[in-house]
Design a protein around this motif. Structure first.
Motif, short mmCIF file in Angstrom:
data_model
loop_
_atom_site.label_atom_id
_atom_site.label_comp_id
_atom_site.label_asym_id
_atom_site.label_seq_id
_atom_site.Cartn_x
_atom_site.Cartn_y
_atom_site.Cartn_z
N ARG A 116 30.04 15.12 5.13
CA ARG A 116 29.79 15.38 6.61
C ARG A 116 28.83 14.87 6.96
NH1 ARG A 116 32.71 19.69 7.37
NH2 ARG A 116 33.09 21.42 5.44
N HIS A 117 28.81 14.73 8.40
CA HIS A 117 28.04 13.74 9.15
C HIS A 117 26.34 14.09 9.04
CE1 HIS A 117 26.03 11.85 12.60
NE2 HIS A 117 26.91 11.00 12.54
N ARG A 118 25.69 13.05 8.65
CA ARG A 118 24.13 13.15 8.73
C ARG A 118 23.77 11.84 9.66
NH1 ARG A 118 22.06 16.09 4.28
NH2 ARG A 118 20.21 14.28 4.47
N ASN A 119 22.36 12.03 10.22
CA ASN A 119 21.84 10.93 10.77
C ASN A 119 21.04 10.14 9.81
OD1 ASN A 119 23.00 11.58 13.42
ND2 ASN A 119 21.47 13.20 13.61
N GLY B 218 27.26 11.89 -10.92
CA GLY B 218 27.39 12.08 -12.35
C GLY B 218 26.41 11.06 -12.95
N ALA B 219 27.10 10.01 -13.49
CA ALA B 219 26.32 8.90 -14.37
C ALA B 219 26.34 7.73 -13.55
CB ALA B 219 26.85 8.92 -15.72
N ILE B 220 27.39 7.82 -12.39
CA ILE B 220 27.65 6.46 -11.49
C ILE B 220 26.36 6.47 -10.59
CG2 ILE B 220 29.13 5.29 -10.02
CD1 ILE B 220 31.28 6.80 -11.73
N VAL B 221 25.71 5.45 -10.59
CA VAL B 221 24.81 5.21 -9.27
C VAL B 221 25.26 4.26 -8.30
CG1 VAL B 221 22.46 4.25 -8.84
CG2 VAL B 221 22.87 5.76 -10.90
N MET B 222 25.36 4.60 -7.19
CA MET B 222 26.08 3.73 -6.11
C MET B 222 25.06 3.23 -4.99
SD MET B 222 29.82 5.86 -5.15
CE MET B 222 30.29 6.99 -6.60
N ASN B 223 25.07 1.88 -4.68
CA ASN B 223 24.35 1.50 -3.64
C ASN B 223 25.22 1.45 -2.35
OD1 ASN B 223 22.38 0.65 -5.20
ND2 ASN B 223 23.16 -1.35 -5.98
N ILE B 224 24.61 2.01 -1.53
CA ILE B 224 25.28 2.30 -0.06
C ILE B 224 25.26 1.05 0.64
CG2 ILE B 224 25.41 3.30 2.08
CD1 ILE B 224 24.00 5.84 0.73
N THR B 225 26.49 0.43 1.03
CA THR B 225 26.50 -0.78 1.61
C THR B 225 26.77 -0.87 3.00
OG1 THR B 225 28.77 -1.35 1.17
CG2 THR B 225 27.24 -2.24 -0.30
N ALA B 226 27.31 0.17 3.46
CA ALA B 226 27.89 0.65 4.84
C ALA B 226 28.02 2.21 5.12
CB ALA B 226 28.87 -0.20 5.26
N ALA B 227 27.47 2.50 6.33
CA ALA B 227 27.59 3.93 6.62
C ALA B 227 28.22 4.03 8.29
CB ALA B 227 26.29 4.87 6.54
N ALA B 228 29.50 4.54 8.29
CA ALA B 228 29.81 4.59 9.67
C ALA B 228 30.64 6.03 9.88
CB ALA B 228 30.93 3.61 9.85
N PRO B 229 30.61 6.57 11.25
CA PRO B 229 31.13 7.81 11.34
C PRO B 229 32.65 7.80 11.38
CG PRO B 229 30.07 7.03 13.36
CD PRO B 229 29.82 6.10 12.30
N ASN B 230 33.08 8.97 10.79
CA ASN B 230 34.61 8.86 11.06
C ASN B 230 35.19 9.10 12.30
OD1 ASN B 230 34.24 11.68 11.41
ND2 ASN B 230 35.53 12.26 9.69
N GLU B 231 36.44 9.01 12.39
CA GLU B 231 37.17 9.01 13.94
C GLU B 231 36.68 10.14 14.58
OE1 GLU B 231 41.70 9.59 15.28
OE2 GLU B 231 41.35 7.68 14.20
N ALA B 232 36.87 11.61 13.94
CA ALA B 232 36.36 12.79 14.70
C ALA B 232 35.02 12.73 14.88
CB ALA B 232 36.95 13.82 13.90
N GLY B 233 34.09 12.14 14.46
CA GLY B 233 32.41 12.13 14.47
C GLY B 233 31.85 13.26 13.56
N LEU C 114 30.73 11.28 7.82
CA LEU C 114 30.16 9.84 7.56
C LEU C 114 30.95 9.21 6.46
CD1 LEU C 114 28.02 8.40 8.77
CD2 LEU C 114 26.59 9.01 7.04
N VAL C 115 31.64 7.98 6.48
CA VAL C 115 32.30 7.38 5.80
C VAL C 115 31.38 6.04 5.09
CG1 VAL C 115 34.18 5.90 5.14
CG2 VAL C 115 34.54 7.70 7.04
N LEU C 116 31.07 6.24 3.70
CA LEU C 116 30.07 5.37 3.01
C LEU C 116 30.95 4.23 2.35
CD1 LEU C 116 27.67 7.92 1.77
CD2 LEU C 116 27.55 7.03 4.00
#
Length: 115
Positions: A72-75, A86-101, A104-106
């Motif tokens: 869900r969208h966050r600022n 879980g045990a998977i650690v992910m680095n966020i490389t980009a964050a953009a709002p979805n089409e409806a706003g 948030l697509v990471l």
């Protein structure tokens, strides 16, 4: 434009930010009490594995997995944060709002950090 379907948000994840303390010489170091990361939020997410590849980081060849994570969208989400599933650690490389706003697509990467 369609709204974010909450039925797709099946995975509980952690958003974390770096947690540093003064190192005594004018710099910063990771906080040993938190291993350098502190929780910001625990949103529900849709997680889709995109592709895997080999990458060389710090002279070490590692398998890297790319992910698309929708929440869900966050600022407050930036590439300085990371995501833990879980045990998977992910680095966020980009964050953009979805089409409806309303979401948030990471774009995320795991494996390059050794995890």
């Amino acid at each position: 434009m369609s709204a974010l379907d909450s039925r797709r948000l099946k995975h509980l994840v952690k958003l974390q930010r770096p947690d540093t303390i003064d190192n005594g010489t004018g710099g910063r170091k990771k906080n040993p009490a938190t291993d350098g990361w502190t929780d910001v939020a625990m949103p529900w997410a849709e997680i889709i594995a995109l592709r895997g590849q080999e990458a060389v980081r710090e002279s070490i060849e590692r398998a890297v997995q790319l992910w698309r994570v929708t929440i869900r969208h966050r600022n407050d989400v930036t590439p300085q944060l990371r995501l833990v599933w879980g045990a998977i650690v992910m680095n966020i490389t980009a964050a953009a709002p979805n089409e409806a706003g309303d979401g948030l697509v990471l774009t995320c990467e795991s494996g390059g950090n050794g995890r």
